[in-house]
Design a protein around this motif. Sequence first.
Motif, short mmCIF file in Angstrom:
data_model
loop_
_atom_site.label_atom_id
_atom_site.label_comp_id
_atom_site.label_asym_id
_atom_site.label_seq_id
_atom_site.Cartn_x
_atom_site.Cartn_y
_atom_site.Cartn_z
N ALA A 2 -2.18 8.57 7.20
CA ALA A 2 -0.92 8.91 6.44
C ALA A 2 -0.74 8.28 5.31
N VAL A 3 -1.27 6.90 5.10
CA VAL A 3 -1.39 6.72 3.57
C VAL A 3 -1.99 7.51 2.73
N GLY A 4 -3.19 7.92 2.90
CA GLY A 4 -3.74 8.92 1.96
C GLY A 4 -3.14 10.15 1.87
N TYR A 5 -2.65 10.89 3.07
CA TYR A 5 -1.89 11.87 2.80
C TYR A 5 -0.81 11.89 1.95
N ARG A 6 0.08 10.72 2.11
CA ARG A 6 1.26 10.80 1.22
C ARG A 6 0.80 10.44 -0.20
N ASP A 7 -0.19 9.64 -0.48
CA ASP A 7 -0.68 9.59 -1.72
C ASP A 7 -1.18 11.13 -2.55
N TRP A 8 -1.77 11.63 -1.57
CA TRP A 8 -2.22 13.03 -2.11
C TRP A 8 -0.91 13.93 -2.38
N ILE A 9 -0.05 13.95 -1.64
CA ILE A 9 0.94 14.74 -1.86
C ILE A 9 1.71 14.41 -3.19
N GLU A 10 1.83 13.06 -3.36
CA GLU A 10 2.53 12.24 -4.53
C GLU A 10 1.83 12.76 -5.60
N SER A 11 0.50 12.70 -5.57
CA SER A 11 -0.17 12.94 -6.75
C SER A 11 -0.24 14.48 -7.39
#
Length: 202
Positions: free
Chosen positions: A75-84
Amino acid sequence: MSIVNAPMTALRQRRSAAETREHILDVAEERFYRDGIRATGIDRIVADAGIAPTTLYRLFDSKDDLVAAYVDRFAVGYRDWIESITAAPGLPARERILALFDDLTDVTRPDAFRGCPFLMALAEYPDPTSAANASARAVKAWVRAKLHALVDELPGPGPSKAAMLADQLALVVEGLYASTAALGSDGPARHARALAALVLDA
């Protein structure tokens, strides 16, 4: 100690607890995503990670604890990816939203995509009181809220219209994942970006 076992023993000694935990999660992520959570036993994780069962249970209280940690880290990686993708400076909100659908299409190519990991976790952990279920639902709620925040930046729609548009876009995201898993990236999912554009321009 045999020569065969010496490298593995040395490797175990060099890893800190935090490094070992991340290593176990790396192995679990690959296995859980590829083979399924329920279908993957702790014995498989332990064997692939090259550790003793006691090492795993020092870091995770149970398999459920390991699964929850796997979902949390994903989830952390997924949120960071969408934010980027959606935080690109200078781009209008509409273009940032459509950029998200471009990238979603790219990462759901058939070579590595099995399905949305959060939907998979929800299917395997249907109990809403389980940590894995709660974490997966939290990600879906976050995506919905993120889309709502992006739609709020668009000129024109009022609050009720913005909420409706965000929910329609969230449905397109979920449809992209489900359709790709069932029918491949050359099926209906290939129209996800165009459908998102229609929603935005309606």
